[in-house]
Design a protein around this motif. Structure first.
Motif, PDB file in Angstrom:
ATOM      1  N   ALA A 181       9.772  35.237  32.423  1.00  0.00           N
ATOM      2  CA  ALA A 181       9.896  36.011  31.187  1.00  0.00           C
ATOM      3  C   ALA A 181       8.767  35.662  30.234  1.00  0.00           C
ATOM      4  CB  ALA A 181      11.251  35.732  30.533  1.00  0.00           C
TER       5      ALA A 181
ATOM      6  N   VAL B 270      11.060  40.758  40.017  1.00  0.00           N
ATOM      7  CA  VAL B 270      11.609  39.404  39.898  1.00  0.00           C
ATOM      8  C   VAL B 270      12.718  39.167  40.914  1.00  0.00           C
ATOM      9  CG1 VAL B 270      10.980  39.183  37.485  1.00  0.00           C
ATOM     10  CG2 VAL B 270      13.250  40.008  38.085  1.00  0.00           C
TER      11      VAL B 270
ATOM     12  N   ARG C 113      14.675  38.257  25.743  1.00  0.00           N
ATOM     13  CA  ARG C 113      16.060  38.463  26.180  1.00  0.00           C
ATOM     14  C   ARG C 113      16.134  39.587  27.194  1.00  0.00           C
ATOM     15  NH1 ARG C 113      19.899  37.707  20.912  1.00  0.00           N
ATOM     16  NH2 ARG C 113      19.778  35.452  20.932  1.00  0.00           N
ATOM     17  N   ALA C 114      15.407  40.658  26.885  1.00  0.00           N
ATOM     18  CA  ALA C 114      15.421  41.791  27.808  1.00  0.00           C
ATOM     19  C   ALA C 114      14.932  41.349  29.178  1.00  0.00           C
ATOM     20  CB  ALA C 114      14.538  42.912  27.267  1.00  0.00           C
ATOM     21  N   ALA C 115      13.829  40.584  29.177  1.00  0.00           N
ATOM     22  CA  ALA C 115      13.287  40.145  30.461  1.00  0.00           C
ATOM     23  C   ALA C 115      14.307  39.304  31.212  1.00  0.00           C
ATOM     24  CB  ALA C 115      12.009  39.345  30.223  1.00  0.00           C
ATOM     25  N   LYS C 116      14.980  38.419  30.491  1.00  0.00           N
ATOM     26  CA  LYS C 116      15.958  37.566  31.170  1.00  0.00           C
ATOM     27  C   LYS C 116      17.143  38.383  31.659  1.00  0.00           C
ATOM     28  CE  LYS C 116      14.919  33.645  28.371  1.00  0.00           C
ATOM     29  NZ  LYS C 116      15.513  32.823  27.312  1.00  0.00           N
ATOM     30  N   SER C 117      17.547  39.350  30.843  1.00  0.00           N
ATOM     31  CA  SER C 117      18.690  40.157  31.291  1.00  0.00           C
ATOM     32  C   SER C 117      18.307  40.978  32.511  1.00  0.00           C
ATOM     33  CB  SER C 117      19.168  41.067  30.161  1.00  0.00           C
ATOM     34  OG  SER C 117      18.356  42.218  30.096  1.00  0.00           O
ATOM     35  N   LEU C 118      17.005  41.224  32.673  1.00  0.00           N
ATOM     36  CA  LEU C 118      16.572  41.977  33.848  1.00  0.00           C
ATOM     37  C   LEU C 118      16.403  41.066  35.052  1.00  0.00           C
ATOM     38  CD1 LEU C 118      13.991  44.307  32.126  1.00  0.00           C
ATOM     39  CD2 LEU C 118      16.205  44.944  33.044  1.00  0.00           C
TER      40      LEU C 118
ATOM     41  N   ALA D 248      14.672  37.875  35.017  1.00  0.00           N
ATOM     42  CA  ALA D 248      13.522  36.980  35.066  1.00  0.00           C
ATOM     43  C   ALA D 248      13.937  35.575  34.648  1.00  0.00           C
ATOM     44  CB  ALA D 248      12.428  37.494  34.142  1.00  0.00           C
TER      45      ALA D 248
ATOM     46  N   PHE E 262       8.739  46.689  27.350  1.00  0.00           N
ATOM     47  CA  PHE E 262       7.572  45.819  27.235  1.00  0.00           C
ATOM     48  C   PHE E 262       6.342  46.657  26.921  1.00  0.00           C
ATOM     49  CE2 PHE E 262      10.153  43.578  30.651  1.00  0.00           C
ATOM     50  CZ  PHE E 262      10.935  42.943  29.699  1.00  0.00           C
TER      51      PHE E 262
ATOM     52  N   PHE F 102      23.240  35.043  26.247  1.00  0.00           N
ATOM     53  CA  PHE F 102      22.271  34.576  25.264  1.00  0.00           C
ATOM     54  C   PHE F 102      22.922  33.729  24.184  1.00  0.00           C
ATOM     55  CE2 PHE F 102      20.278  38.565  26.837  1.00  0.00           C
ATOM     56  CZ  PHE F 102      19.316  37.921  27.588  1.00  0.00           C
TER      57      PHE F 102
ATOM     58  N   PHE G 227      18.902  47.396  24.733  1.00  0.00           N
ATOM     59  CA  PHE G 227      18.872  46.826  23.386  1.00  0.00           C
ATOM     60  C   PHE G 227      18.735  47.926  22.348  1.00  0.00           C
ATOM     61  CE2 PHE G 227      17.845  43.442  26.162  1.00  0.00           C
ATOM     62  CZ  PHE G 227      18.286  42.285  25.539  1.00  0.00           C
TER      63      PHE G 227
ATOM     64  N   PHE H 118      18.170  48.173  38.746  1.00  0.00           N
ATOM     65  CA  PHE H 118      18.491  47.136  39.733  1.00  0.00           C
ATOM     66  C   PHE H 118      19.972  47.155  40.106  1.00  0.00           C
ATOM     67  CE2 PHE H 118      18.721  45.220  35.556  1.00  0.00           C
ATOM     68  CZ  PHE H 118      19.834  44.400  35.593  1.00  0.00           C
TER      69      PHE H 118
ATOM     70  N   TYR I   6      12.420  40.900  23.394  1.00  0.00           N
ATOM     71  CA  TYR I   6      11.658  41.115  24.627  1.00  0.00           C
ATOM     72  C   TYR I   6      11.993  40.046  25.664  1.00  0.00           C
ATOM     73  CZ  TYR I   6       8.733  44.578  22.340  1.00  0.00           C
ATOM     74  OH  TYR I   6       8.283  45.695  21.697  1.00  0.00           O
TER      75      TYR I   6
ATOM     76  N   PHE J 295       9.809  45.923  36.923  1.00  0.00           N
ATOM     77  CA  PHE J 295       9.901  44.499  36.581  1.00  0.00           C
ATOM     78  C   PHE J 295      11.175  43.823  37.123  1.00  0.00           C
ATOM     79  CE2 PHE J 295      11.112  41.071  33.671  1.00  0.00           C
ATOM     80  CZ  PHE J 295       9.974  40.282  33.704  1.00  0.00           C
TER      81      PHE J 295
ATOM     82  N   ILE K 116      23.445  41.380  34.809  1.00  0.00           N
ATOM     83  CA  ILE K 116      24.023  42.357  33.888  1.00  0.00           C
ATOM     84  C   ILE K 116      22.885  43.185  33.301  1.00  0.00           C
ATOM     85  CG2 ILE K 116      25.273  42.631  31.720  1.00  0.00           C
ATOM     86  CD1 ILE K 116      26.682  40.006  32.312  1.00  0.00           C
TER      87      ILE K 116
END
Ligand SMILES: Nc1ncnc2c1ncn2[C@@H]1O[C@H](COP(=O)(O)OP(=O)(O)OP(=O)(O)O)[C@@H](O)[C@H]1O
Ligand SMILES: [Mg+2]
Lengths: 562, 365
Positions: free
Chosen positions: A473, B109, A461-466, A468, B94, B59, B88, B157, A459, B105, B84
């Motif tokens: 995040a 941001v 990671r997903a937020a950061k990839s989006l 945030a 979320f 990551f 997943f 996005f 979750y 979301f 990017i």
């Protein structure tokens, strides 16, 4: 096989389904389920019994005690009835004092009057000593009558003479009076023995001398059942003479005595003739002689106000109010402590809860995100306090925080604090909050940890990839999902701390104590169990209300303990 | 490969990765993905596909080497600045937000205004035919619907690059095939560069412009699906992609692009040498079941043939699958199309099989 299948299809078309043995399927299913339920119940029966006995019953008893107030009407039954007519304007009349005398005499013999004194002293200080002195002097009041009668006829000194007179030489017994007095006596003395009294008041005599028969019956019951003596061999109470005096003060009774034929009739006639020699002022002046306070309106108001069997008084006291003759009013300023204590308890519990969240959250996060080996070690450190005695942990805080303690020493040594101005960190609110936060921290960390463990790292990671940032995040994605853990931990910590007792007692001083310390004081020192029970009930209600509110706002299904 | 790096949109340049400092999970990875290309990383479990994707997304950091995006090294750019899109494997929607909130979301941001946000969310939901689901929570959606939302969220996005890590792993076969189709369509329509990870070779073959076959931390072959299937460059790829008959033997001679191989049973066959050259070298020859011929008329006159005994005939509807005993192997498979004139072989029957030399590839042993 084919048989079974045809009968099945038959059954389904015509009437209810049948089981293999021909009974309706529903019934045999119910029977099987009932058997299963019984077996399950048997398994948990010991636990159920244990919980009922050690948990439910005490709580029920506590709830009951918080309103129960039978002590007044049990100890002073006649006085309570006599007070019904009292308008409360000025001191009550002779009738009330007379009833009080006979009640108090019996109570003093049974040594119950001091308990009542203690009870009423919660409401009006001074009553306890008033009851004690009056109880001590109650013999003297009766002796004034005794002396008169014994002068008139010496047989009044003899135990056997009295016995014969009151049984009318074996006349028809007054069973109604006997059972009524026995009931009253049983209410007064909780552990009164049962058995043969060896006496029954004669109906004849109880009609002639009602007060005397009543007093003598009380005496007989007490002598036989409480003292274990033979009634016919014991000298009657002074109160019996006083009762005879009360009876003979009545002109009609005096006339009736003239025609009475039973045993001791002549002595009674002689006594009736001497009625004018009896103490003049009656019981009222006798009581006032013993203690002026018996004229105090406050004392009588207190007795009247608390004469009901159930009272809201304890609850009112718990919130710094009191019951007075003209309704509910605030207590004296110097007695108002409970609201303050409740507020302090809630405030400190909230502070402890928030400290636990602040300290526990990062630790739980580490626990959930570190590699297994490290996090196991950390978990052991978190659990370590559970393996150490509570007293040891609390005492350790004393060592650390006291003015000559480790922390102050270090601060002084490093020059941050002047030796003369050592910090006061213990025996106050600060000390309590620190020690309790430490003690309750695991209860916050564990539910948080178990919730965080279920949040997959993907979750974040997903937020950061989006797009945030780390903070966004965390705040928008991770934190909301850990809220159930915070909720569970907060409920646990708050409820535990609101009722915590040992730690505030040890490190709380005067400003850091909780309502529970006051409850403990009333249970073990002041013995005001009613008030303790009322305070406890309020605490219980507060917890239940909070729980309910939490359920409404957050939803109890969202709480995860593991 | 290194030379091609200049014109690629995503470039891995001699990238290595080790988690524990002892073993390399990714060894010397060189890869270039062109703009708008759909590249699939295919490989067995544990071959380092996810690791590569994570390095690209930021990551994980590469232990050695550079990763370039649009010509610029991104090793030091944090994940949230790389822009990017990522889908997943477990969708990572979320759970505490509605579908619309999930989609908005990434826009929030990025500080995009409310009305524009709403418009983009609606458009993205429309793209995956989920317009009516905006108010629901992820838990109220089926697996396939969650998958679409995850895709929409990764695209909303408008990233230039989208990474997907086994996004269809949790779906049933039919839905998977449908989604494969939708994803490729969408990717091509929007012209996004896609790096897709899977260990399902059919998925890789049907969806991609190019497939990179991973094994042991290396790319074994990077090629278009048809080339990969028909012209595997080594025996790992040959065995990993599709069904294959393999036989061990020794090179006898190499002439005019045809290598004669003596199988361990002694038989001689014609093969095309791929990464073997010298006579005497050990080789693993590989022939696709559908390229084996038993009808003599269709073979070269001078082709080498092998004697075979039919062990089992399996009727599979569209094709026939026949198991043969050939040159000491008893699970040699041939596949024939179910055509009206097709012969159905009987177990026990003796036949002769052969193939065009270019279909039989002599690879490393
Ligand atoms: N965080 C990590 N720490 C240590 N080793 C890891 C970590 N993540 C992956 N590995 C190891 O790196 C190797 C490659 O893992 P990776 O997840 O890239 O494989 P994959 O190709 O994605 O496999 P799969 O198809 O099963 O998802 C594996 O041997 C794995 O054990
Ligand atoms: Mg993976």
């Amino acid at each position: 096989m084919s048989d079974a299948s045809t009968s099945m299809s038959d059954a389904s078309t015509a009437g209810p389904m049948l089981a293999a043995d021909g009974t309706p399927l529903k019934r045999s299913l119910r029977k099987a389920l009932r058997r299963e339920k019984m077996r399950a119940l048997m398994l948990i029966a010991p636990l159920l019994f244990f919980i009922l006995l050690t948990f439910i019953a005490p709580i029920a008893d506590m709830l009951f005690r918080s309103v129960e107030n039978q002590i007044v009407s049990n100890t002073l039954p006649r006085t309570v009835i006599a007070l019904d007519d009292w308008d409360g304007q000025e001191e009550p009349g002779e009738k009330v004092y007379q009833a009080l005398y006979f009640d108090l005499f019996v109570a003093a013999e049974a040594k119950e009057h001091t308990k009542l004194g203690t009870r009423l002293n919660y409401e009006e200080t001074g009553i306890s000593s008033l009851f004690r002195t009056t109880g001590r002097r109650s013999d003297d009041i009766g002796e004034a009558y005794q002396d008169v009668f014994e002068d008139v006829d010496p047989r009044f000194k003899e135990a056997g003479f009295w016995y014969d007179m009151m049984t009318a030489g074996g006349g028809e017994p007054d069973t109604a009076l006997m059972s009524e007095r026995l009931g009253t006596m049983n209410r007064l003395i909780a552990d009164l023995a049962s058995g043969d009294i060896g006496f029954a008041p004669a109906a004849e005599i109880s009609a002639l001398l009602p007060k005397t028969a009543e007093a003598y019956t009380d005496f007989a019951i007490f002598t036989a059942l409480a003292d274990g003596d033979v009634v016919a061999e014991e000298d009657p109470w002074e109160a019996v003479y006083a009762a005879l005096g009360v009876d003979l003060a009545n002109a009609e009774t005096r006339d009736a005595v003239q025609v009475y034929e039973g045993p001791g009739a002549d002595a009674l006639r002689a006594a009736a003739a001497a009625a004018d020699q009896l103490p003049a002022g009656g019981f009222k002046s006798a009581f006032l002689d013993v203690d002026e306070d018996w004229a105090s309106q406050g004392v009588w108001e207190t007795i009247k106000t608390y004469s009901a069997s159930y009272t809201p008084g304890y609850f009112l006291n718990s919130v710094d109010l009191e019951l007075s003759a003209d309704g509910i009013s605030p207590r004296d300023e110097d007695q108002q402590i409970y609201i303050l204590l409740f507020k302090r308890t809630i405030f400190m519990s909230l502070t402890i809860m928030f400290s636990c969240i602040l300290l526990g959250y990062p630790i739980a996060w580490l626990l959930a995100n570190l590699p297994v080996r490290t996090s196991n070690l950390l978990l052991i450190l978190v659990l370590l306090p559970f393996w150490t005695s509570l007293l040891v942990r609390t005492s350790a805080w004393k060592v650390l925080l006291q003015q000559q303690g480790v922390i102050n020493d270090i601060l002084v040594w490093s020059g941050i604090v002047d030796d003369a101005n050592r910090l006061v960190m213990i025996n106050n609110q600060f000390g309590t909050i620190v020690a309790m936060t430490h003690i309750l921290l695991p209860f916050m960390i564990l539910p948080l940890y178990s919730v965080m463990q279920t949040i997959p790292p993907s979750y974040l990671r997903a937020a950061k990839s989006l797009g945030a940032t780390n903070w966004t995040a965390f705040w928008r994605v991770y934190f909301p999902q850990s809220v159930p853990g915070i909720g569970a931990g907060s409920i646990l910590v708050f409820i535990l701390s609101i009722g915590y007792y040992i730690t505030p007692e040890l490190v709380g001083g005067t400003t850091g104590t909780f309502i529970s310390n006051r409850i403990a004081y009333h249970i073990s020192s002041s013995l005001n169990w009613g008030l303790a029970a009322a305070l406890g009930s309020i605490l219980l209600a507060a917890v239940l209300i909070l729980y309910w509110a939490y359920d409404k706002i957050v939803g109890i299904d969202n709480v995860k303990l593991g | 490969m290194t030379n091609a790096s200049e014109n690629g949109f995503v470039v891995f340049d001699r990238v290595q990765k080790s988690y524990d400092g002892e073993t390399l999970v990714v060894k010397d990875l060189n890869l270039s993905v062109g703009r708008g290309e759909f590249l699939t990383m295919l490989g067995p479990s544990g071959s380092g596909k996810t690791t590569c994707l994570m390095m690209l997304a930021g990551f994980e950091t590469a232990t050695h080497g550079d990763i370039l995006l649009g010509g610029k090294p991104i090793n030091n750019i944090p994940p949230h600045k790389r822009g990017i899109g990522m889908v997943f494997q477990n969708y990572a929607l979320f759970p505490h937000m509605t579908i619309a909130e999930n989609l908005s979301f990434p826009l929030e941001v990025r500080k995009i205004g409310k009305s524009e946000r709403e418009e983009k969310v609606t458009r993205a939901l429309g793209m995956v035919q989920m317009e009516t689901f905006g108010g629901r929570r992820p838990a109220q959606l089926s697996g396939g619907q969650q998958q679409r939302v995850a895709l929409a969220r990764a695209l909303v996005f408008e990233p230039e690059l989208v990474l997907m890590d086994e996004p269809l792993g949790a779906l049933d076969k039919q839905l998977r095939e449908h989604m494969q189709f939708e994803i490729t369509n969408l990717a091509h329509e929007l012209g996004i560069t896609t790096v897709y990870v899977t260990h399902d070779q059919t998925e890789a073959l049907t969806m991609s412009d190019n497939v990179a076959v991973f094994d042991d931390g290396r790319i074994q072959q990077l090629a278009a699906p048809d080339k990969l299937y028909e012209e595997p460059e080594n025996s790992f790829v040959a065995q990993f992609i599709g069904e294959n008959n393999t036989m061990l033997g020794t090179i006898q001679s190499v002439e005019n692009g045809v290598a004669v191989v003596q199988l361990d049973s002694g038989d001689l066959i014609d093969t095309k040498p791929i990464n073997v050259s010298k006579p005497g070298e050990r080789t693993r020859v590989s022939i696709r079941p559908e390229r084996v011929e038993f009808n003599k008329d269709r073979l070269h006159a001078d082709a080498h043939t092998l004697k075979a005994e039919v062990v089992e005939f399996i009727y599979m509807g569209d094709i026939f699958r026949t198991k043969l005993k050939v040159a000491g192997l008893d699970d040699f498979i041939i596949k024939t199309r179910n055509a009206p004139d097709q012969r159905r072989l009987q177990p026990g029957e003796m036949i002769e099989i052969g193939w065009m030399p270019e279909d039989c590839r002599a690879l490393d042993a």
